[in-house]
Design a protein around this motif. Structure first.
Motif, short mmCIF file in Angstrom:
data_model
loop_
_atom_site.label_atom_id
_atom_site.label_comp_id
_atom_site.label_asym_id
_atom_site.label_seq_id
_atom_site.Cartn_x
_atom_site.Cartn_y
_atom_site.Cartn_z
N ALA A 72 -2.76 14.58 11.54
CA ALA A 72 -2.13 13.36 11.13
C ALA A 72 -3.04 12.12 11.43
O ALA A 72 -2.63 11.20 10.68
N ASP A 73 -3.72 12.36 12.37
CA ASP A 73 -4.72 10.98 12.75
C ASP A 73 -5.49 10.64 11.47
O ASP A 73 -6.02 9.61 11.38
N ALA A 74 -5.66 11.62 10.41
CA ALA A 74 -6.42 11.16 9.14
C ALA A 74 -5.50 10.32 8.40
O ALA A 74 -6.09 9.56 7.73
N ILE A 75 -4.25 10.50 8.15
CA ILE A 75 -3.69 9.52 7.45
C ILE A 75 -3.40 8.14 8.38
O ILE A 75 -3.35 7.18 7.77
N ALA A 76 -3.45 8.14 9.80
CA ALA A 76 -3.34 7.08 10.79
C ALA A 76 -4.48 6.37 10.41
O ALA A 76 -4.31 5.04 10.23
N ALA A 77 -5.66 7.03 10.11
CA ALA A 77 -6.96 6.09 9.77
C ALA A 77 -7.12 5.55 8.49
O ALA A 77 -7.54 4.40 8.48
N ALA A 78 -6.23 6.16 7.55
CA ALA A 78 -6.22 5.53 6.39
C ALA A 78 -5.39 4.19 6.28
O ALA A 78 -5.56 3.25 5.72
N ILE A 79 -4.19 4.47 6.97
CA ILE A 79 -3.37 3.10 7.25
C ILE A 79 -4.07 2.27 8.05
O ILE A 79 -4.05 0.91 7.83
N SER A 80 -4.87 2.48 8.96
CA SER A 80 -5.47 1.48 9.77
C SER A 80 -6.44 0.80 8.94
O SER A 80 -6.74 -0.41 8.76
N TYR A 81 -7.15 1.45 7.97
CA TYR A 81 -7.95 0.91 7.07
C TYR A 81 -7.54 -0.07 6.15
O TYR A 81 -7.90 -1.25 5.90
N SER A 95 -4.74 22.43 6.59
CA SER A 95 -4.06 21.36 6.88
C SER A 95 -5.05 20.32 7.52
O SER A 95 -6.10 20.61 8.14
N ILE A 96 -4.81 18.87 7.48
CA ILE A 96 -5.38 18.12 8.21
C ILE A 96 -4.73 17.16 9.22
O ILE A 96 -3.47 17.33 9.09
N PRO A 143 -6.45 17.51 2.57
CA PRO A 143 -7.53 18.42 2.93
C PRO A 143 -8.68 18.79 1.83
O PRO A 143 -8.15 18.95 0.60
N ALA A 144 -9.76 19.00 2.35
CA ALA A 144 -10.75 19.17 1.11
C ALA A 144 -10.46 20.32 0.32
O ALA A 144 -10.70 20.51 -0.90
N THR A 200 0.81 -1.20 0.07
CA THR A 200 0.02 -0.05 -0.16
C THR A 200 0.78 1.10 -0.10
O THR A 200 1.91 1.49 0.77
N THR A 201 0.41 2.11 -0.93
CA THR A 201 1.24 3.54 -0.75
C THR A 201 0.08 4.34 -0.27
O THR A 201 -1.05 4.55 -0.92
N ILE A 202 0.34 5.35 0.54
CA ILE A 202 -0.44 6.41 1.27
C ILE A 202 0.27 7.77 0.83
O ILE A 202 1.56 7.95 1.13
N SER A 203 -0.51 8.57 0.14
CA SER A 203 0.01 9.99 -0.30
C SER A 203 -0.59 10.86 0.52
O SER A 203 -1.54 11.25 0.16
N PRO A 204 0.05 11.42 1.33
CA PRO A 204 -0.67 12.43 2.29
C PRO A 204 -0.90 13.89 1.58
O PRO A 204 0.65 14.23 0.81
N GLY A 205 -1.52 14.83 1.75
CA GLY A 205 -1.49 16.23 1.36
C GLY A 205 -0.83 16.93 2.61
O GLY A 205 -0.03 16.45 3.15
N VAL A 206 -1.47 18.04 2.55
CA VAL A 206 -0.97 19.02 3.79
C VAL A 206 -1.35 18.42 5.25
O VAL A 206 -2.47 18.44 5.38
N VAL A 207 -0.55 17.98 5.94
CA VAL A 207 -0.75 17.40 7.33
C VAL A 207 -0.21 18.18 8.47
O VAL A 207 0.98 18.91 8.20
N GLU A 208 -0.74 18.32 9.69
CA GLU A 208 -0.31 18.90 10.87
C GLU A 208 1.03 17.98 11.10
O GLU A 208 0.81 16.86 11.30
#
Length: 252
Positions: free
Chosen positions: A222-231, A219-220, A248-249, A188-196
């Motif tokens: 970091a837990d938003a990325i953690a949630a994606a990894i968890s999923y 920005s969003i 971020p939207a 899996t590759t996760i590509s974050p946008g602007v994250v705190e």
């Protein structure tokens, strides 16, 4: 190595998950999220005091955590990190290759040492994680690689040429790995946008630092990325979440 046991979910659902760059930002958030999910997290980073604080938060909540100081640019260090986890826990199920640096600057600033650092951490660090973990995954016939890349793997902007180059490389390496491996090993590759995060704090170039303040206005957490990894890692074994872009939207 420091270890604390946890049993938040049934043993059959729990995984042993390695996370690099786990002392802050996305790595810290991922460690907290996955431990809360019931997985045993094995955390690596250079800043031992910060790692200890993350581990304390996890163990205080009843989670399972092990920590070790590592430098991902040192191949032997990463191998020792992975091998120690296998010895202590009997297996490794997932590695989240998250460690990264982002000292942005224009190319004409000629901050070559910072270019080298990005290549060493963002590219060689990823390769070292793959090299250390792949033999264990193959011997067990299962495993999951998660690479934390960046939106910069998909778009280049001024002052981000070298950083984007390392993240394009991370994307390409991970996609190549996915194509080469047997289906039992997920990628899996996760590509974050602007994250705190603290990533912008490594920028020494004044122009790039000023531009980044504007860029990071939205920005969003970091837990938003953690949630994606968890999923991604929670899916059934026959489901491989190959890639996600999470931003971020308001980031267009």
């Amino acid at each position: 190595m420091n270890s604390t046991a946890g049993s938040a979910t049934p043993a059959q659902a729990a995984k042993v998950v390695l996370v690099t760059g786990a002392s802050s930002g996305i790595g810290e958030a991922t460690a907290l999220r996955l431990a809360a999910d019931g997985h045993h997290v094995v955390l690596g980073a250079r800043r031992e005091e910060r790692l200890a604080k993350v581990a304390s938060a996890i163990s205080g909540a009843g989670g399972g955590v092990t920590t070790r100081r590592i430098d991902v640019t040192d191949r032997a260090d990463v191998a020792a990190f992975v091998d120690a986890a296998v010895r202590e826990h009997g297996r490794v199920d997932v590695i989240v290759n998250n460690a990264g640096v982002m000292p942005l600057s224009r190319l004409d600033a000629l901050l070559v040492d910072e270019w080298d650092r990005m290549i060493d951490v963002n590219v060689r660090g990823l390769l070292h994680g793959i090299a250390a973990t792949l033999p264990h995954f193959r011997s067990r016939g299962s495993g999951h690689f998660v690479t934390v890349a960046s939106i910069a793997a998909h778009a280049v902007s001024p002052a981000a040429a070298v950083y984007a180059g390392t993240k394009y490389a991370a994307w390409a390496i991970t996609e190549g790995l996915r194509q080469e491996l047997e289906p039992a090993i997920r990628v899996t590759t996760i590509s974050p946008g602007v994250v705190e995060s603290e990533l912008a704090d490594t920028i020494t170039d004044p122009g790039a630092r000023a531009a980044m303040k504007t860029y990071r206005a939205r920005s969003i957490p970091a837990d938003a990325i953690a949630a994606a990894i968890s999923y991604a890692i929670s899916q059934p074994d026959d489901v491989d979440v190959n890639e996600m872009i999470v931003r971020p939207a308001g980031q267009r």
